[in-house]
Design a protein around this motif. Structure first.
Motif, short mmCIF file in Angstrom:
data_model
loop_
_atom_site.label_atom_id
_atom_site.label_comp_id
_atom_site.label_asym_id
_atom_site.label_seq_id
_atom_site.Cartn_x
_atom_site.Cartn_y
_atom_site.Cartn_z
N HIS A 9 0.77 -1.18 -0.01
CA HIS A 9 0.05 -0.07 -0.07
C HIS A 9 1.02 1.30 0.14
N VAL A 12 0.46 3.94 2.93
CA VAL A 12 0.83 3.33 4.28
C VAL A 12 2.45 3.46 4.12
N THR A 15 4.05 6.64 4.28
CA THR A 15 3.65 7.34 5.51
C THR A 15 4.43 6.89 6.61
N ASP A 53 5.37 -6.04 5.61
CA ASP A 53 4.01 -6.23 5.59
C ASP A 53 3.56 -7.57 5.54
N LYS A 103 0.16 -1.49 12.58
CA LYS A 103 0.23 -0.02 11.98
C LYS A 103 -0.38 0.86 12.34
N THR A 172 -2.98 9.36 8.64
CA THR A 172 -3.57 7.80 9.21
C THR A 172 -5.00 7.89 9.46
N LEU A 175 -7.10 7.40 6.73
CA LEU A 175 -7.00 5.83 6.34
C LEU A 175 -8.07 5.06 7.24
#
Length: 202
Positions: A9, A12, A15, A53, A103, A172, A175
């Protein structure tokens, strides 16, 4: 210190990389799949820490962790995830992961955890590892951070206010709000708050 962050992603991954690079001791190499991460591990200068991830392409559960650990030749490899539960985190640690990072972890905590793991220590957030999986059946499909964001929405708070309350970046929170809309089948913030109240989620 060089850190490899692998996540499919883009927002993500970027960030997380931005969080880490705010600390002047770190530079971040990004990868969007397990294959790209393994290629970087094998062909580039050694990384102090690799963050993988759990759900990105090629991972095949924790098989990807094993592959990265073999390629890293003893250097620490940790897991990050927005969906994995406590049992998966425990299994990753048993297989040799340097740690497990949800996360949803706050930015300052993430930076500290990365430094900790890069020094050879094992990290897993105590609140995540000890939480009850199904405190409230109505919210069992939501992460702890999603519950916090939903509570903020129900209290009429803006994304900026929710971010400030929980030491998060506003992007965040956005999201999490988007994910909440999908999980609750909500059309907007007001609808999400109504659903939460009707189903006793708060």
């Amino acid at each position: 210190m060089r850190i490899l962050v692998a996540d499919d992603h883009d927002l993500v991954r970027e960030t997380i990389a931005a969080y880490l690079e705010k600390d002047n001791s770190m530079t971040v190499r990004q990868a969007s799949s397990l294959d790209e991460a393994l290629d970087a591990i094998k062909n580039e200068e050694g990384f102090a820490l690799v963050l993988l991830d759990y759900a990105m392409p090629g991972m095949n559960g924790l098989a990807g962790l094993d592959a990265a650990l073999r390629a890293s030749d003893g250097r620490p490899v940790a897991m990050i995830s927005g969906s994995a539960n406590k049992a998966i985190a425990e299994q990753a640690l048993q297989q040799g992961a340097a740690g497990f990072l949800p996360k949803t972890v706050a930015a300052k905590s993430m930076i500290n955890a990365v430094k900790f793991m890069a020094m050879g220590e094992i990290y897993a957030p105590l609140d995540f590892m000890t939480q009850q999986e199904t405190d409230n059946p109505a919210t069992s499909h939501l992460s702890e951070r999603e519950k916090q964001v939903l509570k903020g929405i129900a209290e009429g708070k803006s994304n900026k206010e929710i971010a400030r309350d929980h030491d998060l970046q506003e992007v965040t929170v956005k999201l999490h709000v988007k994910t909440l809309y999908r999980k609750l089948q909500a059309k907007n913030r007001t609808h999400a708050a109504m659903i939460a109240r009707d189903q006793n989620m708060l």
